[in-house]
Design a protein around this motif. Sequence first.
Motif, PDB file in Angstrom:
ATOM      1  N   ASP A   1       0.741  -1.061   0.009  1.00  0.00           N
ATOM      2  CA  ASP A   1      -0.059   0.013  -0.009  1.00  0.00           C
ATOM      3  C   ASP A   1       0.914   1.256  -0.159  1.00  0.00           C
ATOM      4  O   ASP A   1       0.806   2.300   0.865  1.00  0.00           O
ATOM      5  CB  ASP A   1      -1.057  -0.062   1.225  1.00  0.00           C
ATOM      6  CG  ASP A   1      -2.152   0.884   0.777  1.00  0.00           C
ATOM      7  OD1 ASP A   1      -2.422   1.454  -0.173  1.00  0.00           O
ATOM      8  OD2 ASP A   1      -2.983   1.204   2.026  1.00  0.00           O
TER       9      ASP A   1
ATOM     10  N   ASP B   1       0.853   4.213  -1.036  1.00  0.00           N
ATOM     11  CA  ASP B   1       0.016   5.105  -1.717  1.00  0.00           C
ATOM     12  C   ASP B   1       0.435   6.465  -2.284  1.00  0.00           C
ATOM     13  O   ASP B   1      -0.407   7.062  -2.799  1.00  0.00           O
ATOM     14  CB  ASP B   1      -1.361   4.932  -1.340  1.00  0.00           C
ATOM     15  CG  ASP B   1      -1.361   5.362   0.161  1.00  0.00           C
ATOM     16  OD1 ASP B   1      -0.342   5.551   0.673  1.00  0.00           O
ATOM     17  OD2 ASP B   1      -2.377   5.660   0.739  1.00  0.00           O
TER      18      ASP B   1
ATOM     19  N   GLN C   1      -1.193   9.959  -6.519  1.00  0.00           N
ATOM     20  CA  GLN C   1      -1.844   8.849  -5.671  1.00  0.00           C
ATOM     21  C   GLN C   1      -1.123   7.568  -6.840  1.00  0.00           C
ATOM     22  O   GLN C   1      -1.342   7.611  -7.811  1.00  0.00           O
ATOM     23  CB  GLN C   1      -3.088   8.883  -5.773  1.00  0.00           C
ATOM     24  CG  GLN C   1      -4.217   8.081  -4.745  1.00  0.00           C
ATOM     25  CD  GLN C   1      -3.857   6.776  -4.718  1.00  0.00           C
ATOM     26  OE1 GLN C   1      -3.735   6.183  -5.700  1.00  0.00           O
ATOM     27  NE2 GLN C   1      -3.603   6.131  -3.503  1.00  0.00           N
TER      28      GLN C   1
ATOM     29  N   GLU D   1      -4.433   3.717  -6.995  1.00  0.00           N
ATOM     30  CA  GLU D   1      -5.678   3.634  -7.356  1.00  0.00           C
ATOM     31  C   GLU D   1      -5.820   4.116  -8.726  1.00  0.00           C
ATOM     32  O   GLU D   1      -5.075   3.906  -9.812  1.00  0.00           O
ATOM     33  CB  GLU D   1      -6.631   4.188  -6.397  1.00  0.00           C
ATOM     34  CG  GLU D   1      -6.763   3.905  -5.089  1.00  0.00           C
ATOM     35  CD  GLU D   1      -7.459   4.570  -4.181  1.00  0.00           C
ATOM     36  OE1 GLU D   1      -8.269   5.768  -4.349  1.00  0.00           O
ATOM     37  OE2 GLU D   1      -8.179   3.724  -3.229  1.00  0.00           O
TER      38      GLU D   1
ATOM     39  N   CYS E   1      -5.601   1.234 -11.448  1.00  0.00           N
ATOM     40  CA  CYS E   1      -6.089   0.093 -10.525  1.00  0.00           C
ATOM     41  C   CYS E   1      -5.942  -1.307 -11.245  1.00  0.00           C
ATOM     42  O   CYS E   1      -6.089  -2.291 -10.317  1.00  0.00           O
ATOM     43  CB  CYS E   1      -7.176   0.481  -9.847  1.00  0.00           C
ATOM     44  SG  CYS E   1      -8.958   0.295 -10.761  1.00  0.00           S
TER      45      CYS E   1
ATOM     46  N   ILE F   1     -10.841   4.046 -10.391  1.00  0.00           N
ATOM     47  CA  ILE F   1     -11.331   4.074  -9.122  1.00  0.00           C
ATOM     48  C   ILE F   1     -10.757   4.980  -8.118  1.00  0.00           C
ATOM     49  O   ILE F   1      -9.598   4.738  -8.126  1.00  0.00           O
ATOM     50  CB  ILE F   1     -11.336   2.645  -8.582  1.00  0.00           C
ATOM     51  CG1 ILE F   1     -12.078   1.812  -9.508  1.00  0.00           C
ATOM     52  CG2 ILE F   1     -12.052   2.517  -7.077  1.00  0.00           C
ATOM     53  CD1 ILE F   1     -12.324   0.272  -9.194  1.00  0.00           C
TER      54      ILE F   1
ATOM     55  N   SER G   1     -10.865   6.270  -3.932  1.00  0.00           N
ATOM     56  CA  SER G   1     -11.575   5.983  -2.680  1.00  0.00           C
ATOM     57  C   SER G   1     -11.452   7.047  -1.893  1.00  0.00           C
ATOM     58  O   SER G   1     -10.310   7.810  -1.883  1.00  0.00           O
ATOM     59  CB  SER G   1     -11.015   4.605  -1.830  1.00  0.00           C
ATOM     60  OG  SER G   1      -9.680   4.850  -1.385  1.00  0.00           O
ATOM     61  N   LYS G   2     -12.318   7.243  -1.009  1.00  0.00           N
ATOM     62  CA  LYS G   2     -12.226   8.490  -0.112  1.00  0.00           C
ATOM     63  C   LYS G   2     -11.101   8.362   0.843  1.00  0.00           C
ATOM     64  O   LYS G   2     -10.441   9.436   0.969  1.00  0.00           O
ATOM     65  CB  LYS G   2     -13.480   8.762   0.821  1.00  0.00           C
ATOM     66  CG  LYS G   2     -13.881   9.982   1.198  1.00  0.00           C
ATOM     67  CD  LYS G   2     -15.173  10.068   1.791  1.00  0.00           C
ATOM     68  CE  LYS G   2     -15.390  11.541   2.680  1.00  0.00           C
ATOM     69  NZ  LYS G   2     -16.611  11.603   3.573  1.00  0.00           N
ATOM     70  N   GLY G   3     -10.704   7.249   1.489  1.00  0.00           N
ATOM     71  CA  GLY G   3      -9.542   7.233   2.149  1.00  0.00           C
ATOM     72  C   GLY G   3      -8.431   7.527   1.683  1.00  0.00           C
ATOM     73  O   GLY G   3      -7.418   8.367   2.206  1.00  0.00           O
TER      74      GLY G   3
ATOM     75  N   THR H   1      -7.714   9.073  -1.193  1.00  0.00           N
ATOM     76  CA  THR H   1      -7.740  10.500  -1.807  1.00  0.00           C
ATOM     77  C   THR H   1      -7.422  11.212  -0.671  1.00  0.00           C
ATOM     78  O   THR H   1      -6.620  12.341  -0.845  1.00  0.00           O
ATOM     79  CB  THR H   1      -8.995  10.792  -2.324  1.00  0.00           C
ATOM     80  OG1 THR H   1      -9.366   9.633  -3.401  1.00  0.00           O
ATOM     81  CG2 THR H   1      -8.924  11.893  -3.278  1.00  0.00           C
TER      82      THR H   1
ATOM     83  N   THR I   1     -14.463  11.322  -9.925  1.00  0.00           N
ATOM     84  CA  THR I   1     -13.197  11.130  -9.049  1.00  0.00           C
ATOM     85  C   THR I   1     -12.423  12.210  -8.938  1.00  0.00           C
ATOM     86  O   THR I   1     -12.206  12.772  -7.955  1.00  0.00           O
ATOM     87  CB  THR I   1     -12.279   9.884 -10.005  1.00  0.00           C
ATOM     88  OG1 THR I   1     -12.558  10.367 -11.376  1.00  0.00           O
ATOM     89  CG2 THR I   1     -13.027   8.425 -10.165  1.00  0.00           C
TER      90      THR I   1
END
Length: 399
Positions: free
Chosen positions: A106, A108, A145, A148, A152, A190, A192-194, A196, A227
């Motif tokens: 991860d 990220d 990022q 994702e 992804c 895709i 994700s809120k987390g 991002t 997105t």
Amino acid sequence: MGKRTIVTMPGDGIGKVVLKETLRVLDTVGFEADYINGDIGWEFWCKEGNALPDRTIKLLEKHKIALFGAITSKPKDKAASELAPELQGKGLTYYSPIVTMRQLFDLDICLRPCKTFKGNPLNFIRRGKNNVIEEPEVDVVIFRQNTEGLYCGVEWTNPPQNVYDALNTHPKMKNFSHIPKEELAISLRIFSKGATTRIVKAAFEYARNNKYKSVTVCEKPNVIRETSGMMLKIAQDMQKNEYPEIAVYDTNIDAQMMWLTKNPENYGVIVSGNMFGDIVSDGFAGLVGGLGFACSANIGREVAVFEPTHGSAPKYAELNPSIVNPCAMILSACMMLDHIGEHEKAAKIKNAIAEIIEEGNVKTYDMMKLPGSTKAIEQGAATTYQMTDAIIAKLKNKQ
Ligand code: NAI
Ligand code: MG
């Protein structure tokens, strides 16, 4: 602080060369570490059918910090044909070990600083008023990022019926209703809120800690509303609630690519999704010296991997002596030093590189704009080793 253990993953081609040179620089600056070699890359795909063997994953799990050179990747068919004979026909599929590593740990947050070194002949210049040549100073840090978005990996050619049926619940799919399902290729984007929130937060924190005045969200929210729109909204809310002293701007990726060649000095911290971050960071890297200088960090909650942006440059891998520029790898190691709190050592190395470049006596072939071959040495280009030696000599002079 006690002695560190760092996993070193040279990988393929010039990755092996530049990583070795980097360790010489780290030794000179007094960074005390045990280096443990981690196998990665094409050689291990061919011999073992796995470009990122489990033993390397275990090393990363245990030691958390890694320096990584570069790997070679090849298309699917070529990968299958280069497998050892005993592994052929077993249904093994080649996956990029870099993408696997990013997803597995991860990692990220991808951090890519692009900063002008004064005197670098590769710096961006422009014609200003009265035909005066200007060389604006670029000091941009891109937060991309890393796990994702459009990379992804959720994609289909001729999607399965249930996926196709689900897609058809979206009114915009009507535009594709006349096309046979077999002719559709679909790649999902895709966010994700987390994740991002985490990349946007990392960008704001970096801006605050390093006194940048603005964070620019570089996406395309006017078209990719869900997105890109989510990232922009998160950034705007975060700015309002937590970082009122930092300005938040938003640019569209296409316009940003134009503006960065007009007014690169206008930007500070930039935050983007995976693909646009990849694009905009290459764009800025091109203004400050290109692949020979482009460094990067992949940062997860526990594990962090530091690597130059460039690949294994197979054409240059066998040249003797090596001519490639080690600065991108050495600067990536400086990012590692900063990450683990060794700021002084990182600054010393960066200053040594800055001085060498400003003096202009030692230049690798790319800095002389010469074609990459050993002939460049006859024309005055420094070898990889001479560039490293020059950095080391500077560091020794200061001790
Ligand atoms: P590359 O980055 O390896 O090389 C492109 C060109 O950039 C070289 O031909 C050379 O002219 C220049 N260059 C690269 N590094 C340099 C350095 N340190 N100093 C001076 N000039 C430098 O990209 P390419 O040729 O597209 O890919 C070669 C292989 O590397 C492929 O197998 C590719 O999949 C892989 N690759 C791996 C990456 C990684 O490990 N992170 C990233 C990009 C490509
Ligand atoms: Mg790239």
